[in-house]
Design a protein around this motif. Structure first.
Motif, PDB file in Angstrom:
ATOM      1  N   GLU A 108       0.860  -1.172   0.000  1.00 12.90           N
ATOM      2  CA  GLU A 108       0.000   0.000   0.000  1.00 12.90           C
ATOM      3  C   GLU A 108       0.900   1.226   0.000  1.00 12.90           C
ATOM      4  N   ILE A 109       0.550   2.213  -0.814  1.00 10.85           N
ATOM      5  CA  ILE A 109       1.311   3.450  -0.778  1.00 10.85           C
ATOM      6  C   ILE A 109       0.583   4.388   0.185  1.00 10.85           C
ATOM      7  N   ALA A 110       1.289   4.906   1.154  1.00 13.25           N
ATOM      8  CA  ALA A 110       0.624   5.722   2.175  1.00 13.25           C
ATOM      9  C   ALA A 110       1.335   7.066   2.312  1.00 13.25           C
ATOM     10  N   GLY A 111       0.570   8.065   2.764  1.00 10.22           N
ATOM     11  CA  GLY A 111       1.136   9.385   3.041  1.00 10.22           C
ATOM     12  C   GLY A 111       1.919   9.913   1.853  1.00 10.22           C
ATOM     13  N   PRO A 112       3.042  10.555   2.108  1.00 13.75           N
ATOM     14  CA  PRO A 112       3.810  11.181   1.036  1.00 13.75           C
ATOM     15  C   PRO A 112       4.529  10.180   0.123  1.00 13.75           C
ATOM     16  N   GLY A 113       4.529   8.899   0.481  1.00 13.22           N
ATOM     17  CA  GLY A 113       5.229   7.934  -0.373  1.00 13.22           C
ATOM     18  C   GLY A 113       5.824   6.757   0.385  1.00 13.22           C
ATOM     19  N   PHE A 114       5.241   6.468   1.548  1.00 11.49           N
ATOM     20  CA  PHE A 114       5.661   5.268   2.280  1.00 11.49           C
ATOM     21  C   PHE A 114       5.158   4.044   1.530  1.00 11.49           C
ATOM     22  N   ILE A 115       5.929   2.980   1.571  1.00 13.71           N
ATOM     23  CA  ILE A 115       5.433   1.719   1.030  1.00 13.71           C
ATOM     24  C   ILE A 115       5.185   0.776   2.208  1.00 13.71           C
ATOM     25  N   ASN A 116       3.911   0.469   2.429  1.00  7.59           N
ATOM     26  CA  ASN A 116       3.551  -0.437   3.522  1.00  7.59           C
ATOM     27  C   ASN A 116       3.488  -1.859   2.995  1.00  7.59           C
ATOM     28  N   LEU A 117       4.098  -2.765   3.729  1.00 10.86           N
ATOM     29  CA  LEU A 117       4.205  -4.137   3.244  1.00 10.86           C
ATOM     30  C   LEU A 117       3.595  -5.100   4.251  1.00 10.86           C
ATOM     31  N   THR A 118       2.728  -5.967   3.761  1.00 10.55           N
ATOM     32  CA  THR A 118       2.151  -6.990   4.628  1.00 10.55           C
ATOM     33  C   THR A 118       2.620  -8.348   4.134  1.00 10.55           C
ATOM     34  N   LEU A 119       3.250  -9.086   5.031  1.00  8.12           N
ATOM     35  CA  LEU A 119       3.819 -10.382   4.642  1.00  8.12           C
ATOM     36  C   LEU A 119       2.711 -11.367   4.305  1.00  8.12           C
ATOM     37  N   SER A 120       3.022 -12.300   3.411  1.00  7.35           N
ATOM     38  CA  SER A 120       2.006 -13.280   3.016  1.00  7.35           C
ATOM     39  C   SER A 120       1.963 -14.443   4.005  1.00  7.35           C
ATOM     40  N   GLN A 121       0.808 -15.085   4.041  1.00 10.70           N
ATOM     41  CA  GLN A 121       0.638 -16.272   4.901  1.00 10.70           C
ATOM     42  C   GLN A 121       1.694 -17.326   4.586  1.00 10.70           C
ATOM     43  N   GLU A 122       1.907 -17.552   3.280  1.00  7.38           N
ATOM     44  CA  GLU A 122       2.854 -18.606   2.866  1.00  7.38           C
ATOM     45  C   GLU A 122       4.240 -18.314   3.412  1.00  7.38           C
ATOM     46  N   PHE A 123       4.608 -17.048   3.285  1.00  8.98           N
ATOM     47  CA  PHE A 123       5.950 -16.682   3.737  1.00  8.98           C
ATOM     48  C   PHE A 123       6.093 -16.895   5.247  1.00  8.98           C
TER      49      PHE A 123
END
Ligand code: ARG
Length: 567
Positions: free
Chosen positions: A75-90
């Motif tokens: 997800e791109i948030a605010g001025p340009g943060f990249i938010n990352l959510t790990l996958s179940q598989e990982f």
């Protein structure tokens, strides 16, 4: 590779593809659950430099990145943060791996100089921080697969020993175990002050010792042995991994000191100043820009702290073949180590490729902000501190626990007492001064050792109640509930935390990690039934409990803190 590094690398490559130049992705654990599991901040800095829109850049980077099998959501948030959510598989894949910790790909030979008390005094609280922080760092680096050379650079040489040995001579030897070393020291100094004949004997003894007279050396050795065994008793009580094999005190370098001075001269670094031999380096200046010397030999021929440390450095380079050398002392020795490292490099005693690191720490204070001392202003012997910790832990355990038999009770008291003292120190950023406070370190709530030890014991009692063998846990788990998932993410961060501690020699990162792990575990435990859950959930949740317990145990072990199965 740890999770954070993996994400950093994958996103870093994408930054490269998009901007055609190398740019760091700057991935770190997300500070709130809404921001996903990790967050990359690199886009803002890069966009500023390239004068483009950071949000657009972040989008392009995500588009160009290969995160399959690792990240489920970006997800791109605010001025340009990249938010990352790990996958179940990982997450599942990481948890299913048999090894809890991956050893370093390139193990190093690491020397750690810590504790290193002066044996002319008994171990006191002033030695606590170096001992505890150095030991936790050593254990962590060892767990990461490095080869460790612990070096206890004790102060075992110099004039005070004349006085002490002379005093010991006049004593009934059999009754002297130096149990009350400070008392002994006080008596010896008093006599030294007031009895000229005694003072003369002591001085003569120093001369004999320095000229290598057999009888004097034997007496000195006896004294060092006595006082080393006093030191070792305290290490054992505190669960410090130092043993007599790690001792290589100042005296071990006596025969190398003249050569050190000769070699400094050969290297063209030696100057004379008021008859003393010293090294001037242009980067060290004092008031009004006056050059600051590093003294290596006094005009009377005596050598100094610096000289011995140069000899020790050579030994650590030449004999121990160290890739990295770490020193733990309080911040007041900053200048000493800066000069030492600079001279070691300038003289080529040690190549630039050997990493030399001084890791200083702040002062130990009492609740009023003054240096932590006993009521009469004297330093507090460590033996006494350990005794007090037991007394206080006894009261706490008595009020919290019932149905422990006598042996268990003593075991619990000991683990809590020692854990509390060490953890309170380890959990603070070492660069700051630290306030010693019994009540907060023994609390069962908050970022304390008892809180973590209690969580561990709770998991063990869960296994016992469920008649469950933790070795037989299920490898493949499900993470349907949010609290299960957050716990799993935290477990997967263990590796990167250990590596951070190893790199920065900052054990408080590990404490913060373990505290967060325990808090997440408690949330999981309160919201997800384990033993009473349906078969499938039960197995999976028990597996999460196993992972939590192993991580807690291994993490606490890095800190030199014992876990308990019952409390
Ligand atoms: N003995 C010293 C002291 O008590 C600390 C020694 C630290 N290590 C070193 N290699 N200089 O202050």
């Amino acid at each position: 590779m740890n999770v954070r590094q993996l994400l950093d690398e994958r996103l870093g490559e994408a930054f490269g593809r998009v901007t055609k130049e190398w740019a760091p992705a700057l991935v770190s654990p997300a500070s709130r659950p809404e921001y996903g599991d990790y967050q990359a901040n690199g886009a803002m800095a890069v966009a500023k430099r390239l004068k483009t829109n950071p949000r657009k850049l972040a989008e392009d980077v995500v588009g160009a990145s290969d995160l399959t099998g690792i990240v489920a959501e970006t997800e791109i948030a605010g001025p340009g943060f990249i938010n990352l959510t790990l996958s179940q598989e990982f997450l599942k894949g990481t948890l299913a791996r048999a090894q809890l910790v991956t050893p370093a790909a390139k193990p190093e030979r690491i020397v750690i100089d810590y504790s290193s008390p002066n044996l002319a005094k008994s171990l006191h609280v002033g030695h606590l921080r170096s001992t505890v922080i150095g030991d936790a760092t050593a254990r962590t680096l060892e767990l990461l697969g490095h080869t460790l050379y612990r070096q206890n650079h004790i102060g075992d040489w110099g004039t005070p020993f004349g006085m002490l040995v002379a005093y010991l001579e006049g004593q009934d030897q059999s009754s002297n175990d130096l149990g009350d070393f400070d008392h002994f020291y006080a008596l010896a100094s008093e006599r030294f002050e007031n009895d000229p004949a005694f003072a003369e004997t002591a001085r003569k003894f120093v001369v004999d010792l320095q000229s290598g007279k057999e009888a004097a050396l034997t007496q000195w050795k006896q004294f060092i042995e006595l006082s080393s065994s006093h030191m070792q008793r305290i290490y054992d009580q505190l669960n410090i991994s130092l043993n007599p094999d790690h001792t290589r005190g100042e005296s071990a370098y006596n025969n190398d000191l003249a050569q050190v001075v000769t070699d400094l001269d050969q290297a063209g670094l030696l100057s004379l100043s008021d008859g003393a031999k010293c090294v001037f380096l242009k980067e060290f200046t004092g008031k009004e820009g006056k050059p600051l010397p590093m003294l290596v030999q006094k005009s009377d021929g005596g050598y100094l702290y610096h000289t011995t440390d140069l000899a020790a450095l050579r030994y650590r380079h030449k004999v121990l073949n160290a890739d990295r050398i770490l020193y733990f002392t309080d911040g007041r020795q900053n200048l000493h180590f800066r000069m030492l490292f600079a001279v070691a490099h300038a003289s080529e005693f040690v190549p630039k490729s050997t990493k030399l690191e001084h890791h200083p720490f702040g002062k130990l204070l009492d609740s009023t902000g003054r240096p932590f001392r006993s009521r009469d202003g004297s330093t507090i012997p460590l033996a006494q501190l350990v005794e007090q910790a037991h007394e206080r832990a006894r009261a706490v355990v008595r009020s919290k626990s019932s149905n422990l038999d006598e042996i268990e009770f003593d075991e619990v008291v000991h683990a809590i007492a020692i854990g509390a003292i060490k953890y309170a120190d380890l959990s603070k950023n070492r660069l700051n001064d630290y306030t010693f406070d019994w009540d907060s370190m023994l609390a069962f709530e908050g970022n304390t050792a008892p809180y973590l030890q209690y969580a561990f014991a709770r998991i063990q009692s869960l296994f016992a109640r469920g008649n469950f063998d933790p070795e037989s846990y299920r490898k493949d788990i499900t993470l349907e509930n949010q609290n299960e998932r957050e716990l799993a993410v935290q477990i997967c961060r263990f590796q990167e935390t250990l590596e951070l501690v190893g790199r920065e020699a900052m054990p408080h990162h590990l404490c913060a990690y373990l505290y967060e792990l325990t808090s997440r575990f408690m949330r999981f435990y309160e919201t997800c039934p384990v033993l009473d859950a349906p078969e499938k959930d039960r197995e999976s949740r028990l597996a999460l409990c196993v992972h939590t317990a192993k991580t807690l145990e291994t993490g606490l072990d890095c800190l030199g803190i014992a876990t308990l199965t019952r409390m």
